[in-house]
Design an enzyme around this catalytic site. Sequence first.
Site, PDB file in Angstrom:
ATOM      1  CD  GLU A 166       3.892   0.234  -2.943  1.00  0.00           C
ATOM      2  OE1 GLU A 166       4.090  -0.635  -2.088  1.00  0.00           O
ATOM      3  OE2 GLU A 166       3.441   1.346  -2.666  1.00  0.00           O
ATOM      4  CD  GLU A 357      -0.748   2.296  -2.298  1.00  0.00           C
ATOM      5  OE1 GLU A 357       0.029   2.448  -1.321  1.00  0.00           O
ATOM      6  OE2 GLU A 357      -0.943   1.206  -2.849  1.00  0.00           O
TER       7      GLU A 357
END
Length: 456
Positions: A166, A357
């Site tokens: 991220e 995720e």
Amino acid sequence: MANFHLPKDFIWGVATSAQQIEGAADRDGRGESIWDRFAAVPGNVEDGSRPDATCRHYDLWHEDVQRLRWLGVGGYRFSTSWSRVMPTGSGAPNVTGLDFYDRLVDALRAADIEPFLTLNHWDMPQALQERGGWPSRDTCAAFAQYAAAVCERLGDRVRYWVTHNEPWCVATLGHAEGVHAPGLRDPRAALQAGHHLLLSHGLATEAIRSRAPDAQVGIVTIVSPAHPASTSEADRDAVQQFDGLFHRWYLDPLLRGRYPEDALRDHVRRGHLESVDPPFVRSGDLDRIRVPLDYLGVNYYSRTVVAAGPEGHPRAVRAAPREELTEMGWEVYPPGLTEALERITCDYGDLPLYITENGAAFVDPAASAGRISDPRRVAYLREHLIAAQRAIARGVPLRGYFAWSLLDNFEWSHGFTKRFGLFGVDFATGERIPKESADWYRDTVAAGAVVNGAET
Ligand code: IFM
């Protein structure tokens, strides 16, 4: 989807990260990380907790591997701690630190669990921060050196590599909003940090591939489909801006070799760039960044409902008063996962995707008879897996799913207040307590799909 079958090589897994679970922050030569430093400042972490001990995975890793076996997962996504491997950010790697991951990888392989290794899940050595951190171009070479050191030691047994987790969060939350380490509030520095994260992804990919030619190298991005709060032109325009700054700012350079023009103009308009030709983007950088990916990792938690704020800038708002929210304040919105996956495939082509995720924080009750009852987490996972299956049925090349997370852990600036685990953790003793979601996930992995799912 009664007869729905997932691809034969679909990988079911769970995910964690080093800073969130390992603890042992000052053991065996590990250096200080930017998160150790950030969490030590009163007010930076909601409950004042520190990641120094957290789940004690550094000591309890062997029993955690037994939990993975018990779940029956075929993949485990974990990260190596940059500060454990390169305590001062440069020079010779810390052999004792690498030994830890060596043992972990051997145990995973012995259990037939594919290691998915993330190099940067946010815990940069503090020493590198003091030399400029991500806003400094030199950090790219330091990251490639770290990638090379990990790959030299583990590249014979680790096939799947993630360079960064991220990058938007590292750049924006850490350098523009100041709510993550290193705690800067400087939008210009954030743009430099973002570019260097991408450039270092390219350099690290080269470093890995030259040492492990069969490696599968990817990067993990957070996705959150943006929907307008109303049908007004201003809100629709804000959605476009949000999408440019949050998604395309990273996906376009990685997969198209250029920054999106509308987002470049937005940054100029906001005064974060002088011009649409940022000086920190040097000749050749974008070719390095566009190095072919073997796969893209997608982290999905929720959609974002966007309204036009002051000066038309995008602002996230609540969807509707009665939407179900997780403890993070994120709306439970499973269709957004199908939408996100289909959009990536449609806009960027048939790149293999992994959901790296997906999960939810809820308040869990105390354990009863050795189990924690967490029906809302079970429902969340179930609905999102159905959404993932729907995307596959519609042609998305989705190759795996990793639930976040194996354990309750240190949830960054929320400390220990937000629990995402399939296993609860007593942070005072390190005891792990299975939740019903762990039982449910184990059964689902064994069944190979969510049965009795919704229609495609
Ligand atoms: O815990 C984090 C993880 O480290 C990165 N992705 C989002 C998760 C939940 O906030």
